[in-house]
Motif scaffolding. Structure first.
Motif, PDB file in Angstrom:
ATOM      1  N   THR A   1       0.848  -1.187   0.000  1.00 45.49           N
ATOM      2  CA  THR A   1       0.000   0.000   0.000  1.00 45.49           C
ATOM      3  C   THR A   1       0.888   1.242   0.000  1.00 45.49           C
ATOM      4  N   TRP A   2       0.229   2.375  -0.131  1.00 44.18           N
ATOM      5  CA  TRP A   2       0.916   3.663  -0.078  1.00 44.18           C
ATOM      6  C   TRP A   2       0.643   4.317   1.265  1.00 44.18           C
TER       7      TRP A   2
ATOM      8  N   LEU B   1       3.871  -5.452   3.457  1.00 49.90           N
ATOM      9  CA  LEU B   1       3.629  -6.396   4.549  1.00 49.90           C
ATOM     10  C   LEU B   1       3.566  -5.706   5.912  1.00 49.90           C
ATOM     11  N   ASN B   2       3.175  -4.455   5.930  1.00 47.42           N
ATOM     12  CA  ASN B   2       3.083  -3.632   7.153  1.00 47.42           C
ATOM     13  C   ASN B   2       4.385  -3.643   7.947  1.00 47.42           C
ATOM     14  N   ASP B   3       5.494  -3.980   7.297  1.00 47.34           N
ATOM     15  CA  ASP B   3       6.760  -4.155   8.008  1.00 47.34           C
ATOM     16  C   ASP B   3       7.912  -3.411   7.344  1.00 47.34           C
ATOM     17  N   VAL B   4       7.857  -3.257   6.043  1.00 53.57           N
ATOM     18  CA  VAL B   4       8.955  -2.657   5.289  1.00 53.57           C
ATOM     19  C   VAL B   4       8.444  -1.403   4.586  1.00 53.57           C
TER      20      VAL B   4
ATOM     21  N   LEU C   1      17.627   1.164  -3.288  1.00 52.84           N
ATOM     22  CA  LEU C   1      17.969   0.141  -2.307  1.00 52.84           C
ATOM     23  C   LEU C   1      18.283   0.761  -0.942  1.00 52.84           C
ATOM     24  N   ASP C   2      18.933   1.924  -0.944  1.00 51.64           N
ATOM     25  CA  ASP C   2      19.272   2.606   0.317  1.00 51.64           C
ATOM     26  C   ASP C   2      18.046   3.161   1.036  1.00 51.64           C
ATOM     27  N   ASN C   3      16.903   3.221   0.348  1.00 51.64           N
ATOM     28  CA  ASN C   3      15.685   3.802   0.925  1.00 51.64           C
ATOM     29  C   ASN C   3      14.733   2.751   1.489  1.00 51.64           C
ATOM     30  N   VAL C   4      15.189   1.499   1.571  1.00 54.92           N
ATOM     31  CA  VAL C   4      14.379   0.424   2.142  1.00 54.92           C
ATOM     32  C   VAL C   4      14.624   0.402   3.647  1.00 54.92           C
ATOM     33  N   HIS C   5      13.547   0.542   4.435  1.00 57.15           N
ATOM     34  CA  HIS C   5      13.657   0.608   5.891  1.00 57.15           C
ATOM     35  C   HIS C   5      12.756  -0.438   6.529  1.00 57.15           C
ATOM     36  N   GLY C   6      13.229  -1.000   7.637  1.00 56.53           N
ATOM     37  CA  GLY C   6      12.449  -1.980   8.382  1.00 56.53           C
ATOM     38  C   GLY C   6      13.356  -2.791   9.274  1.00 56.53           C
ATOM     39  N   ASN C   7      12.813  -3.851   9.818  1.00 52.92           N
ATOM     40  CA  ASN C   7      13.585  -4.743  10.682  1.00 52.92           C
ATOM     41  C   ASN C   7      14.560  -5.539   9.811  1.00 52.92           C
ATOM     42  N   GLU C   8      15.833  -5.220   9.909  1.00 58.70           N
ATOM     43  CA  GLU C   8      16.846  -5.823   9.048  1.00 58.70           C
ATOM     44  C   GLU C   8      17.007  -7.312   9.272  1.00 58.70           C
ATOM     45  N   GLN C   9      16.483  -7.845  10.358  1.00 58.01           N
ATOM     46  CA  GLN C   9      16.595  -9.277  10.655  1.00 58.01           C
ATOM     47  C   GLN C   9      15.430 -10.081  10.050  1.00 58.01           C
ATOM     48  N   SER C  10      14.404  -9.380   9.591  1.00 60.44           N
ATOM     49  CA  SER C  10      13.218 -10.102   9.105  1.00 60.44           C
ATOM     50  C   SER C  10      13.417 -10.611   7.679  1.00 60.44           C
TER      51      SER C  10
ATOM     52  N   ALA D   1      11.050 -10.644   5.458  1.00 57.87           N
ATOM     53  CA  ALA D   1      10.358  -9.716   4.569  1.00 57.87           C
ATOM     54  C   ALA D   1      11.296  -8.600   4.126  1.00 57.87           C
ATOM     55  N   TYR D   2      12.055  -8.047   5.072  1.00 54.64           N
ATOM     56  CA  TYR D   2      12.991  -6.966   4.762  1.00 54.64           C
ATOM     57  C   TYR D   2      14.013  -7.434   3.726  1.00 54.64           C
ATOM     58  N   ASN D   3      14.607  -8.590   3.960  1.00 53.02           N
ATOM     59  CA  ASN D   3      15.613  -9.115   3.031  1.00 53.02           C
ATOM     60  C   ASN D   3      15.011  -9.415   1.665  1.00 53.02           C
ATOM     61  N   HIS D   4      13.793  -9.950   1.658  1.00 52.48           N
ATOM     62  CA  HIS D   4      13.132 -10.253   0.384  1.00 52.48           C
ATOM     63  C   HIS D   4      12.842  -8.969  -0.399  1.00 52.48           C
ATOM     64  N   ILE D   5      12.325  -7.965   0.276  1.00 53.98           N
ATOM     65  CA  ILE D   5      11.999  -6.701  -0.399  1.00 53.98           C
ATOM     66  C   ILE D   5      13.271  -6.055  -0.931  1.00 53.98           C
ATOM     67  N   ARG D   6      14.359  -6.114  -0.177  1.00 58.23           N
ATOM     68  CA  ARG D   6      15.638  -5.561  -0.664  1.00 58.23           C
ATOM     69  C   ARG D   6      16.057  -6.262  -1.961  1.00 58.23           C
ATOM     70  N   LYS D   7      15.870  -7.571  -2.029  1.00 59.61           N
ATOM     71  CA  LYS D   7      16.217  -8.310  -3.242  1.00 59.61           C
ATOM     72  C   LYS D   7      15.328  -7.882  -4.412  1.00 59.61           C
ATOM     73  N   VAL D   8      14.045  -7.681  -4.130  1.00 57.55           N
ATOM     74  CA  VAL D   8      13.118  -7.251  -5.186  1.00 57.55           C
ATOM     75  C   VAL D   8      13.512  -5.863  -5.692  1.00 57.55           C
ATOM     76  N   VAL D   9      13.826  -4.948  -4.772  1.00 63.86           N
ATOM     77  CA  VAL D   9      14.228  -3.591  -5.162  1.00 63.86           C
ATOM     78  C   VAL D   9      15.534  -3.638  -5.954  1.00 63.86           C
ATOM     79  N   GLU D  10      16.471  -4.456  -5.514  1.00 65.66           N
ATOM     80  CA  GLU D  10      17.755  -4.581  -6.208  1.00 65.66           C
ATOM     81  C   GLU D  10      17.554  -5.112  -7.632  1.00 65.66           C
ATOM     82  N   LYS D  11      16.713  -6.134  -7.770  1.00 71.84           N
ATOM     83  CA  LYS D  11      16.421  -6.680  -9.105  1.00 71.84           C
ATOM     84  C   LYS D  11      15.731  -5.636  -9.975  1.00 71.84           C
ATOM     85  N   HIS D  12      14.799  -4.882  -9.376  1.00 75.01           N
ATOM     86  CA  HIS D  12      14.092  -3.839 -10.127  1.00 75.01           C
ATOM     87  C   HIS D  12      15.077  -2.774 -10.617  1.00 75.01           C
TER      88      HIS D  12
END
Length: 192
Positions: A128-129, A137-140, A148-157, A159-170
């Protein structure tokens, strides 16, 4: 209009001449007697065997209709019924996706943000926006300029790692597309 019946059986072969003197012949896919609309499937005009042309014909605007081959309406397998629940779910999901895109336009989000939102939404439904920020996922949270530097959230989760990978691929896919477009433009300008 010679040969028009009150009903065309699905699977029958029908030929008609339009008001533009174009001959159309094909297999009946559908017929609505109230509106006199006939849907015909014919071999592809491009010659490919894997595709067909589909014509929607308004019988009020044809000069001639002929049934070339009649199929008994009782013969053969009955048409498959539509799964209305599944169709309604698809419609609902598509409407929600379009609403999210409209929200991004109303929030003044950059095209880069909109593209990233769409890329993530293809695989993750909980997106969502929140103003100009993308929340997954109400988390990232991904803030502008959506790198990639603008992705914020719990770095141990996960979801956070998955979203970073998606942003990096994008980001990689976008860079490749921009480079390809620049090369195409350079080739085009060198030909002039």
């Amino acid at each position: 209009m010679a040969g028009v019946s009150d009903w065309f059986s699905i699977g029958s072969t029908v030929a008609c001449k339009t008001c533009y003197n174009k001959e159309i012949e094909g297999e009946v896919l559908a017929f609505d007697p109230q509106t006199k609309m006939l849907v015909l499937k014919s071999p592809s005009s491009c010659g490919r065997a894997s595709v067909n042309d589909v014509h929607i014909v308004n019988l009020a605007l044809v000069s001639d209709v002929q049934v070339k081959r009649e199929v008994s309406p009782t013969g053969g397998d009955p048409p498959q019924s539509l799964n209305l629940n599944r169709l309604n779910t698809r419609v609902r999901n598509q409407v929600e996706a379009k609403k999210c895109i409209v929200k991004s336009l109303q929030a003044g989000v950059s095209p880069e943000g909109q593209k990233l939102f769409i890329a993530i939404a293809k695989t993750i439904q909980q997106i969502t926006w929140s103003g100009p920020n993308i929340v997954v996922l109400n988390d990232v949270t991904i803030a502008p300029p959506y790198k990639l530097d603008n992705v914020h959230g719990n770095e141990q989760s996960k979801a956070y790692n998955h979203i970073r990978k998606v942003v990096e691929k994008h980001e990689k896919d976008t860079a490749i597309a921009v480079e390809s477009q620049q090369q195409t433009m350079q080739k085009g300008s060198s030909l002039q």
